[in-house]
Design a protein around this motif. Structure first.
Motif, PDB file in Angstrom:
ATOM      1  N   PRO A   1       0.818  -1.225   0.000  1.00  0.00           N
ATOM      2  CA  PRO A   1       0.000   0.000   0.000  1.00  0.00           C
ATOM      3  C   PRO A   1       0.849   1.272   0.000  1.00  0.00           C
ATOM      4  N   GLN A   2       1.977   1.245   0.683  1.00  0.00           N
ATOM      5  CA  GLN A   2       2.820   2.452   0.708  1.00  0.00           C
ATOM      6  C   GLN A   2       3.594   2.642  -0.601  1.00  0.00           C
ATOM      7  N   VAL A   3       3.747   1.582  -1.366  1.00  0.00           N
ATOM      8  CA  VAL A   3       4.346   1.714  -2.704  1.00  0.00           C
ATOM      9  C   VAL A   3       3.285   2.273  -3.649  1.00  0.00           C
ATOM     10  N   HIS A   4       2.123   1.645  -3.619  1.00  0.00           N
ATOM     11  CA  HIS A   4       1.022   2.027  -4.509  1.00  0.00           C
ATOM     12  C   HIS A   4       0.609   3.489  -4.299  1.00  0.00           C
ATOM     13  N   ALA A   5       0.823   3.999  -3.093  1.00  0.00           N
ATOM     14  CA  ALA A   5       0.417   5.381  -2.784  1.00  0.00           C
ATOM     15  C   ALA A   5       1.304   6.411  -3.474  1.00  0.00           C
ATOM     16  N   GLY A   6       2.412   5.977  -4.071  1.00  0.00           N
ATOM     17  CA  GLY A   6       3.217   6.914  -4.866  1.00  0.00           C
ATOM     18  C   GLY A   6       4.589   7.185  -4.279  1.00  0.00           C
TER      19      GLY A   6
ATOM     20  N   LEU B   1       6.281   6.595  -0.497  1.00  0.00           N
ATOM     21  CA  LEU B   1       7.338   5.581  -0.377  1.00  0.00           C
ATOM     22  C   LEU B   1       8.637   6.219   0.140  1.00  0.00           C
ATOM     23  N   ARG B   2       8.969   7.403  -0.384  1.00  0.00           N
ATOM     24  CA  ARG B   2      10.193   8.080   0.072  1.00  0.00           C
ATOM     25  C   ARG B   2      10.134   8.309   1.587  1.00  0.00           C
TER      26      ARG B   2
ATOM     27  N   THR C   1      19.325  -0.964   7.567  1.00  0.00           N
ATOM     28  CA  THR C   1      20.216  -0.813   6.407  1.00  0.00           C
ATOM     29  C   THR C   1      19.493  -1.220   5.131  1.00  0.00           C
ATOM     30  N   LEU C   2      18.927  -2.438   5.109  1.00  0.00           N
ATOM     31  CA  LEU C   2      18.253  -2.931   3.907  1.00  0.00           C
ATOM     32  C   LEU C   2      16.756  -3.012   4.164  1.00  0.00           C
ATOM     33  N   VAL C   3      15.966  -2.659   3.157  1.00  0.00           N
ATOM     34  CA  VAL C   3      14.514  -2.602   3.324  1.00  0.00           C
ATOM     35  C   VAL C   3      13.864  -3.354   2.164  1.00  0.00           C
ATOM     36  N   ILE C   4      13.193  -4.456   2.468  1.00  0.00           N
ATOM     37  CA  ILE C   4      12.468  -5.193   1.420  1.00  0.00           C
ATOM     38  C   ILE C   4      11.244  -4.365   1.037  1.00  0.00           C
ATOM     39  N   VAL C   5      11.113  -4.090  -0.264  1.00  0.00           N
ATOM     40  CA  VAL C   5       9.995  -3.281  -0.743  1.00  0.00           C
ATOM     41  C   VAL C   5       9.130  -4.135  -1.670  1.00  0.00           C
ATOM     42  N   ASP C   6       7.826  -4.174  -1.408  1.00  0.00           N
ATOM     43  CA  ASP C   6       6.899  -4.949  -2.233  1.00  0.00           C
ATOM     44  C   ASP C   6       6.770  -4.334  -3.628  1.00  0.00           C
ATOM     45  N   ALA C   7       6.528  -5.183  -4.628  1.00  0.00           N
ATOM     46  CA  ALA C   7       6.234  -4.688  -5.988  1.00  0.00           C
ATOM     47  C   ALA C   7       5.500  -5.779  -6.757  1.00  0.00           C
ATOM     48  N   LEU C   8       4.362  -5.394  -7.337  1.00  0.00           N
ATOM     49  CA  LEU C   8       3.533  -6.365  -8.061  1.00  0.00           C
ATOM     50  C   LEU C   8       3.509  -6.111  -9.559  1.00  0.00           C
TER      51      LEU C   8
ATOM     52  N   GLY D   1      11.546   3.341  -8.462  1.00  0.00           N
ATOM     53  CA  GLY D   1      12.660   4.025  -9.140  1.00  0.00           C
ATOM     54  C   GLY D   1      12.589   5.531  -8.944  1.00  0.00           C
ATOM     55  N   ARG D   2      11.374   6.082  -9.061  1.00  0.00           N
ATOM     56  CA  ARG D   2      11.205   7.539  -8.877  1.00  0.00           C
ATOM     57  C   ARG D   2      11.554   7.940  -7.445  1.00  0.00           C
ATOM     58  N   ALA D   3      11.120   7.110  -6.487  1.00  0.00           N
ATOM     59  CA  ALA D   3      11.397   7.435  -5.075  1.00  0.00           C
ATOM     60  C   ALA D   3      12.894   7.356  -4.773  1.00  0.00           C
TER      61      ALA D   3
END
Ligand SMILES: Nc1ncnc2c1ncn2[C@@H]1O[C@H](COP(=O)(O)OP(=O)(O)OP(=O)(O)O)[C@@H](O)[C@H]1O
Ligand SMILES: O=C(O)[C@@H](O)C(=O)CO
Length: 424
Positions: free
Chosen positions: A176-181, A185-186, A198-205, A214-216
């Protein structure tokens, strides 16, 4: 050079080089070069994205860290302002590494936290949801990758998998935080920095999610992931007015052709079966290789005698047969014998005038291109998702296609030869 990529295998390097050379639909990509290992000399070309291919996926973690830091130093010396660590879209690694140790070492060298880790590549069915990696509709651990001979992926929760490999805390940003833009996400990534992750797994569908990521990451010094993570990076540089207009067009390389397959993946075996219905193929018996009955000359002679007919030689075999042979002879011994066989075959063929060379399998490709001692490869058009035409431009131009085991449509081999020749 604006962007530097450190890729942990050769076909994975081609995969992300392809993404960077293409860019977002309708927007164009970067002038991209793929280097085979860390170059000794500075880059002499007008290259915007440099991708260093390493063979560091399955070596001891301390060696992978050392060679990755060496690659980082070379890319920094070329002026790169952003870096990507490219690993496999199926997160190929073991509890000992190498994704975590390399990513942490790069983050430390660059002095950054809150670094995105996202292997998603939706075009070929790899998605990340709630920190779990899927291959099409299966969890990673039920996708066949749990049987991988080097990196059995038995846990689909890549947060948990990565935590086994790292010293720092691993964070997560859910879909949801990716989809929100990009700005939401930033903010989530900045919060991860504040928590000292240090490392953050980020969801992507989807590719839309990857574009948002990429934009963030426009100003992030380091990003890690599969090739999809690079989708929007050319557009970021273009928006900042940092890129030159259009990369040069590829007009094709004609001449004798050869296809070498060492990959035993289901996709490659299906492609060989399809190819064999209308082209000459030679199945290499591994035991004949070990006892010296079959040599590089056997393979080269078969191919040279069938010029113009898209000849293919392969050692590829189904998993039961591979397991039986590994049990009998040892995995290392088999791999070394086959790597040497394909490497010397390629050397003989190229020395005798082969101009178009297609190789299936990451390890096999690494062995072949290392043996050929090629310099920088320029990236041409895409053959199938994740596999571009590669051009070694010089006195004797050579066109290459290095295919990841699991990539490509059933007719990949003929399509690759046609694209290398400038048609199709
Ligand atoms: N008949 C065989 N029996 C046992 N091992 C084999 C046989 N043929 C190939 N191999 C080994 O299988 C491995 C194939 O690895 P390679 O990385 O080339 O392909 P892949 O794993 O399908 O590709 P990728 O890494 O791109 O997914 C090599 O180490 C090769 O030596
Ligand atoms: O990300 C992938 O799946 C490929 O580029 C790869 O790394 C295969 O070895």
């Amino acid at each position: 050079m604006l962007l530097g990529v450190i890729a942990d295998d050769f076909t994975g390097a081609s995969d992300i080089a392809n993404t960077l050379a293409k860019g977002l639909p309708g927007q164009g990509g970067m002038r991209t070069a793929q280097y085979l290992g860390v170059p000794d000399e500075p880059s002499s070309e007008q290259i915007e994205a440099g991708v260093i291919s390493l063979k560091s996926r399955s070596i001891p973690a301390n060696e992978a860290v050392a060679v990755s830091l060496k690659a980082l130093a070379w890319l920094q010396a070329q002026g790169c302002r952003q870096f990507v660590f490219k690993y496999c879209s199926t997160f190929d690694s073991t509890p000992a590494g190498n994704i975590g140790p390399v990513a942490e070492a790069l983050a430390q060298a660059l002095g950054v936290k809150g670094v995105v880790a996202c292997p998603a590549f939706p075009t070929v069915g790899r998605t990340v949801y709630q920190g779990h990696l899927f291959v099409h509709d299966r969890l990673l651990s039920e996708s066949g990758l749990q049987h991988h001979p080097l990196n059995p992926m038995t846990d689909p929760d890549i947060r948990r998998w990565l935590r086994r490999q790292t010293t720092g805390e691993v964070g997560q940003v859910a879909w949801p935080q990716v989809h929100a833009g990009a700005s939401v996400l930033r903010a989530a990534l900045d919060a991860a920095v504040a928590r000292d992750e240090t490392l953050v797994i980020v969801d992507a569908l989807s590719d839309d999610d990857l574009e948002i990521i990429g934009r963030a990451c426009r100003d992030a010094p380091l990003i890690t992931g599969g090739s999809g993570i690079a989708l929007a990076l050319p557009a970021n540089f273009r928006d900042q007015g940092l890129m030159s207009p259009t990369p040069s067009a590829f007009s094709g390389i004609d001449g004798p052709e050869a296809i070498l397959a060492g990959s035993c993946s289901g996709a490659t075996r299906q492609q060989i079966e399809w190819h064999a219905t209308s082209h000459p193929v030679l199945n290499v018996d591994v035991e004949d290789v070990l006892d010296g009955t079959v040599t590089p000359d056997t393979l080269a002679t078969f191919i040279q005698a069938r010029e113009g007919q898209a000849p293919l030689v392969y050692s590829s075999a189904p998993p039961e047969q591979v397991a039986r042979l590994q049990e009998k002879h040892g995995r290392e011994r088999l791999a070394a014998a086959l790597d040497a066989l394909f490497a010397q075959t390629a050397r003989t063929l190229v020395a005798s005038g082969t101009k178009r060379l297609v190789v299936a399998g990451g390890e096999t490709s690494g062995a072949v291109v290392s043996a050929l001692g090629l310099g920088a490869l320029e990236i041409g058009p895409e053959i199938d998702p994740g596999v571009p035409v590669l051009v070694c431009d010089g006195k004797h131009p050579l066109g290459l296609a290095l295919k990841s085991g699991n990539f490509g449509a059933p007719d990949f081999f003929t399509k690759a030869l046609a694209k290398l020749g400038g048609s199709a």
